[in-house]
Design an enzyme around this catalytic site. Sequence first.
Site, PDB file in Angstrom:
ATOM      1  N   ALA A 189      -4.991  -1.672  -1.652  1.00  0.00           N
ATOM      2  CA  ALA A 189      -6.252  -2.274  -1.219  1.00  0.00           C
ATOM      3  C   ALA A 189      -6.417  -1.966   0.259  1.00  0.00           C
ATOM      4  O   ALA A 189      -5.423  -1.746   0.968  1.00  0.00           O
ATOM      5  CB  ALA A 189      -6.189  -3.781  -1.435  1.00  0.00           C
ATOM      6  N   GLU A 218      -1.613  -0.422  -9.187  1.00  0.00           N
ATOM      7  CA  GLU A 218      -2.317  -1.213 -10.209  1.00  0.00           C
ATOM      8  C   GLU A 218      -3.421  -0.387 -10.875  1.00  0.00           C
ATOM      9  O   GLU A 218      -3.683  -0.528 -12.068  1.00  0.00           O
ATOM     10  CB  GLU A 218      -2.886  -2.483  -9.575  1.00  0.00           C
ATOM     11  CG  GLU A 218      -1.764  -3.445  -9.187  1.00  0.00           C
ATOM     12  CD  GLU A 218      -2.249  -4.598  -8.340  1.00  0.00           C
ATOM     13  OE1 GLU A 218      -2.964  -4.352  -7.345  1.00  0.00           O
ATOM     14  OE2 GLU A 218      -1.914  -5.755  -8.656  1.00  0.00           O
ATOM     15  N   GLU A 225       2.955  -5.578  -1.591  1.00  0.00           N
ATOM     16  CA  GLU A 225       2.163  -6.726  -1.121  1.00  0.00           C
ATOM     17  C   GLU A 225       3.025  -7.800  -0.474  1.00  0.00           C
ATOM     18  O   GLU A 225       2.603  -8.464   0.477  1.00  0.00           O
ATOM     19  CB  GLU A 225       1.377  -7.340  -2.303  1.00  0.00           C
ATOM     20  CG  GLU A 225       0.239  -6.496  -2.840  1.00  0.00           C
ATOM     21  CD  GLU A 225       0.659  -5.506  -3.923  1.00  0.00           C
ATOM     22  OE1 GLU A 225       1.876  -5.262  -4.092  1.00  0.00           O
ATOM     23  OE2 GLU A 225      -0.234  -4.973  -4.596  1.00  0.00           O
TER      24      GLU A 225
END
Length: 260
Positions: free
Chosen positions: A67, A114, A134
């Site tokens: 992300a 992901e 993460e």
Amino acid sequence: MASYETLLLERRGRVALLTINRPAKLNALNIQTRAEGAAALDELREDESVRVVVITGAGEKAFVAGADIGEFEGRTAVSQRDVMTARSLFTAVDTFPKPVIAMVNGFCLGGGCELALSCDIRVASDRARFGQPEINLGIIPGGGGTQRLTRLVGEGKAMELILTGDMIDAQQAYSLGLVNAVFPAEELEAKTMEMANRIAEKSPVALRMAKEAVKTAARANLDEGLRREIDLFALTFSSQDKDEGVRAFLEKRKPDFKGV
Ligand code: COA
């Protein structure tokens, strides 16, 4: 054909190549990329000339490095939740009615891993690196990583990757079953396209039923899954492709599947 700012979309015969195109940020997924990715899949769903989709990252270095961390700063829990519950790119890939192959050409981290996990098949370059880092940011995977990675490689290995945030190389990913095949970087595209074209020759109706049946295994218990398989199997009997496939076998020729 729509144009996108953060993606490149190319048709190569029956295969569409969707490239996440933010190489200066290692193809990190920002809000725009996720929205454009979902829109591109909408376009490809309707396009009958496309039978298989390959997703990759621009440049030599990364598939997707996660992300876009820059967007996390200053975001509240509520606004972050809104971003994640808006239409998800991961779900759009997972539920896409045609096969989707992740062509992993480099860093495949966090949301990138992901995204690859949401695809049906993962093919990697020998330079690819995988991880769910993460935890190093004080957060956890939120794009399906705790669920899809666990289903794919088992709880112990998923726990290790998610709790340590460590990266693994392509060979380690292969031995975990996280990727289906590893190729030298310079052969990755040709080998992936070869596989995609092989799949694209099959009946699109049967591909769709097969994908849905396999996906059911992660969602239903065995009895429900077996019943669903029979229903989907029976549905293929309503297609002209089934008549063509059976006839071609009996006539000792190659079938020509039309997708109806
Ligand atoms: N979000 C936003 N920007 C990112 C990014 C991400 N997930 N990953 C890389 N970038 C940016 C870097 O900030 C840098 O931008 P800049 O040149 O404007 O400073 C650029 O991409 C190149 O990355 P850089 O860190 O310089 O490359 P590197 O080879 O030294 O390291 C990584 C590569 C992948 C190890 C490192 O970029 C990294 O750890 N990225 C974050 C991975 C991550 O935690 N993902 C999960 C997010 S939830």
